[in-house]
Design a protein around this motif. Sequence first.
Motif, PDB file in Angstrom:
ATOM      1  N   ASP A 278       0.743  -1.103   0.103  1.00  0.00           N
ATOM      2  CA  ASP A 278      -0.095  -0.042   0.038  1.00  0.00           C
ATOM      3  C   ASP A 278       0.746   1.167   0.124  1.00  0.00           C
ATOM      4  OD1 ASP A 278       0.615  -1.068   2.474  1.00  0.00           O
ATOM      5  OD2 ASP A 278      -0.618   0.413   3.604  1.00  0.00           O
TER       6      ASP A 278
ATOM      7  N   SER B 183       9.177   2.009   5.268  1.00  0.00           N
ATOM      8  CA  SER B 183       9.285   0.888   4.667  1.00  0.00           C
ATOM      9  C   SER B 183      10.626   1.105   3.619  1.00  0.00           C
ATOM     10  CB  SER B 183       8.225   0.577   3.767  1.00  0.00           C
ATOM     11  OG  SER B 183       8.549   0.019   2.627  1.00  0.00           O
ATOM     12  N   VAL B 184      11.369   0.109   3.821  1.00  0.00           N
ATOM     13  CA  VAL B 184      12.857   0.226   2.786  1.00  0.00           C
ATOM     14  C   VAL B 184      12.377   0.171   1.453  1.00  0.00           C
ATOM     15  CG1 VAL B 184      14.707  -1.114   2.295  1.00  0.00           C
ATOM     16  CG2 VAL B 184      14.245  -1.055   4.786  1.00  0.00           C
TER      17      VAL B 184
ATOM     18  N   ASP C  33      16.150  -8.670  10.337  1.00  0.00           N
ATOM     19  CA  ASP C  33      16.759 -10.098   9.584  1.00  0.00           C
ATOM     20  C   ASP C  33      17.808 -10.868  10.533  1.00  0.00           C
ATOM     21  OD1 ASP C  33      15.416  -9.587   7.302  1.00  0.00           O
ATOM     22  OD2 ASP C  33      16.838  -8.536   6.329  1.00  0.00           O
TER      23      ASP C  33
ATOM     24  N   VAL D  31       8.616  -5.362  13.570  1.00  0.00           N
ATOM     25  CA  VAL D  31       8.572  -5.211  12.146  1.00  0.00           C
ATOM     26  C   VAL D  31       7.774  -6.021  11.527  1.00  0.00           C
ATOM     27  CG1 VAL D  31       9.938  -4.608   9.969  1.00  0.00           C
ATOM     28  CG2 VAL D  31      10.933  -4.407  12.217  1.00  0.00           C
TER      29      VAL D  31
HETATM   30  C1  UD1 Z   1      13.304  -5.115   3.161  1.00  0.00           C
HETATM   31  C2  UD1 Z   1      14.394  -6.058   3.240  1.00  0.00           C
HETATM   32  C3  UD1 Z   1      14.191  -7.286   4.114  1.00  0.00           C
HETATM   33  C4  UD1 Z   1      13.944  -6.782   5.453  1.00  0.00           C
HETATM   34  C5  UD1 Z   1      13.143  -5.619   5.592  1.00  0.00           C
HETATM   35  C6  UD1 Z   1      12.900  -4.751   6.823  1.00  0.00           C
HETATM   36  C7  UD1 Z   1      14.987  -6.144   0.842  1.00  0.00           C
HETATM   37  C8  UD1 Z   1      15.036  -6.929  -0.386  1.00  0.00           C
HETATM   38  N1  UD1 Z   1      14.201  -6.739   1.783  1.00  0.00           N
HETATM   39  O1  UD1 Z   1      12.097  -5.659   2.815  1.00  0.00           O
HETATM   40  O2  UD1 Z   1      15.332  -8.264   4.163  1.00  0.00           O
HETATM   41  O3  UD1 Z   1      13.599  -7.622   6.229  1.00  0.00           O
HETATM   42  O4  UD1 Z   1      13.346  -4.753   4.502  1.00  0.00           O
HETATM   43  O5  UD1 Z   1      14.301  -4.305   7.332  1.00  0.00           O
HETATM   44  O6  UD1 Z   1      15.550  -4.788   1.070  1.00  0.00           O
HETATM   45  N2  UD1 Z   1       4.895  -2.535   5.050  1.00  0.00           N
HETATM   46  C9  UD1 Z   1       3.535  -2.219   4.654  1.00  0.00           C
HETATM   47  N3  UD1 Z   1       3.205  -1.553   3.578  1.00  0.00           N
HETATM   48  C10 UD1 Z   1       4.171  -1.347   2.680  1.00  0.00           C
HETATM   49  C11 UD1 Z   1       5.215  -1.799   2.721  1.00  0.00           C
HETATM   50  C12 UD1 Z   1       5.696  -2.256   3.827  1.00  0.00           C
HETATM   51  O7  UD1 Z   1       2.913  -2.053   5.849  1.00  0.00           O
HETATM   52  O8  UD1 Z   1       3.683  -0.912   1.248  1.00  0.00           O
HETATM   53  C13 UD1 Z   1       5.253  -2.902   6.204  1.00  0.00           C
HETATM   54  C14 UD1 Z   1       5.581  -4.325   6.011  1.00  0.00           C
HETATM   55  O9  UD1 Z   1       4.643  -5.252   6.148  1.00  0.00           O
HETATM   56  C15 UD1 Z   1       6.564  -4.378   7.415  1.00  0.00           C
HETATM   57  C16 UD1 Z   1       7.243  -3.034   7.586  1.00  0.00           C
HETATM   58  O10 UD1 Z   1       6.222  -2.202   6.631  1.00  0.00           O
HETATM   59  O11 UD1 Z   1       5.788  -4.811   8.521  1.00  0.00           O
HETATM   60  C17 UD1 Z   1       8.665  -3.075   6.922  1.00  0.00           C
HETATM   61  O12 UD1 Z   1       8.870  -3.599   5.553  1.00  0.00           O
HETATM   62  P1  UD1 Z   1       9.736  -3.144   4.416  1.00  0.00           P
HETATM   63  O13 UD1 Z   1      10.770  -2.117   5.086  1.00  0.00           O
HETATM   64  O14 UD1 Z   1       8.971  -2.336   3.248  1.00  0.00           O
HETATM   65  O15 UD1 Z   1      10.393  -4.396   4.042  1.00  0.00           O
HETATM   66  P2  UD1 Z   1      10.885  -4.992   2.639  1.00  0.00           P
HETATM   67  O16 UD1 Z   1      11.372  -3.571   1.629  1.00  0.00           O
HETATM   68  O17 UD1 Z   1       9.922  -5.590   2.037  1.00  0.00           O
END
Ligand code: UD1
Length: 454
Positions: A158, A195-196, A336, A358
Amino acid sequence: MFRRLRSHNDGDRRENQHERSWKICNELVLRGDAAMATYLIRHSPRLSGEVEVSTAKNAVLPLLAAGLLTEDPLVIKEVPRITDVETLLGILRDCGAEVKRSGNDVSVCALQPQSPSHDEHMRKLRASILVLGPILTRSGSACVGLPGGCAIGQRPIDLHLKGLQAMGAQVHPIGGRRQLSGRLTGTRIYLDLPSVGATENLMMAAALADGLTTLENAAKEPEIVDLANCLNRMGACINGAGTGTVTIMGVDRLHGTIYKPIPDRVEAGTLLCAAAVTDGSVLVRGACPEHLRSLLFKLAETGVGLRETPAGIRVNGRAISPFEVRTLAYPGFPTDMQAPMTVVALGCHGSSILHETVFENRFMHVTELNRLGAQIRVEGGMAIVEGGAPLRGAMVRSTDLRAGAALMLAGLIASGETILNDPAGHIERGYQDLPEKLRALGADIEQTEDLLGL
Ligand code: UD1
């Protein structure tokens, strides 16, 4: 005589146990699918020696996706040979890019990027969503299937979609896919969570948008800084990466470059934990202490000796004191590293507490560790580890990437033989040669391929 007899019997017992383990591995392979990996791990001595860290998976994946932003070749150096990278390269080809591997370097050249047509590739990898921003900003429309990856939580997209919508994209669901279209214009975006992936996607989209984009509450991970550095080398205008506010002034076009990404801090951390659980003495070459601060402080708190050298990080001795840790966005303790750190807690005498904040479903390794005799209970978002319980080899299953690595470490300290079944090939998805690297330090690990002479 008694000694000899006893050692002879012990030898027989070991032989029988090994025979049994080998048979189980064999059966697992015969009834398994192609991606399956099974490891036979024996109680191992103190790890010692030197080991080199590979380039960061989480840096390389967005950098390869950035190749879709320019018609010139983008060359990424030292790309690790892991299946997540291979999956993404397949997706980039599906997006019309020409992808070439030359030794350890990969070049991506995307004259006219288009939407990926194979949703099953997108489902294999969470980072597949990183093609969305580049294709949309470059061509004005993109249609992608929803990403998959490790089942450690719901992992919605989202924030990616909201950010692109705020920049002017129209978003329509089409079946299981999302269709986005429109010329992007810079704006102010507040991310509800740092979010990463969303920060990376929006940074790439904004690099070619009209005007200024400001990302508030942006992720600060070193991989974000690495991506911004590469994009700036390609001609982008990005400031503030690594802080909570990133500004991106859109430019008309980006050009190619040659870029060497940062070392893998999660792999480095996993190797540090492997040494710490076996009372080892290991130099983790290429590990960057600045990227590992929260882990290094926590390991030092447990009593592990750590020394930063120009070559990397030297770790000596075992973790003894129990600890409490909370996973958070960078620079907090990385989610991680939560599973490997749970294994560290198993060797500490007393109760350790690991809070996971997280991802909502990231304690799947706990059931498996308990099969080895660990005493861990999960209460809500926290795992309480009663350290010091003796671990005995058993058959365990890898449920996600970091859980798989943690189970491999646990196998090193469990008595006897542990069979680690990794049906989805999680470990090979994210770690280049982890069993080989541990073996070079003295760990006793065999893979089914070795066992079956394949
Ligand atoms: C990246 C890393 C992963 C790591 C994570 C958190 C890569 C390829 N992967 O994953 O190894 O575990 O960061 O450090 O870099 N979220 C939402 N909505 C969104 C996007 C994220 O609710 O649109 C939430 C996720 O469900 C989670 C949190 O935000 O609870 C963090 O996720 P995010 O930082 O986006 O992780 P990734 O980028 O998927």
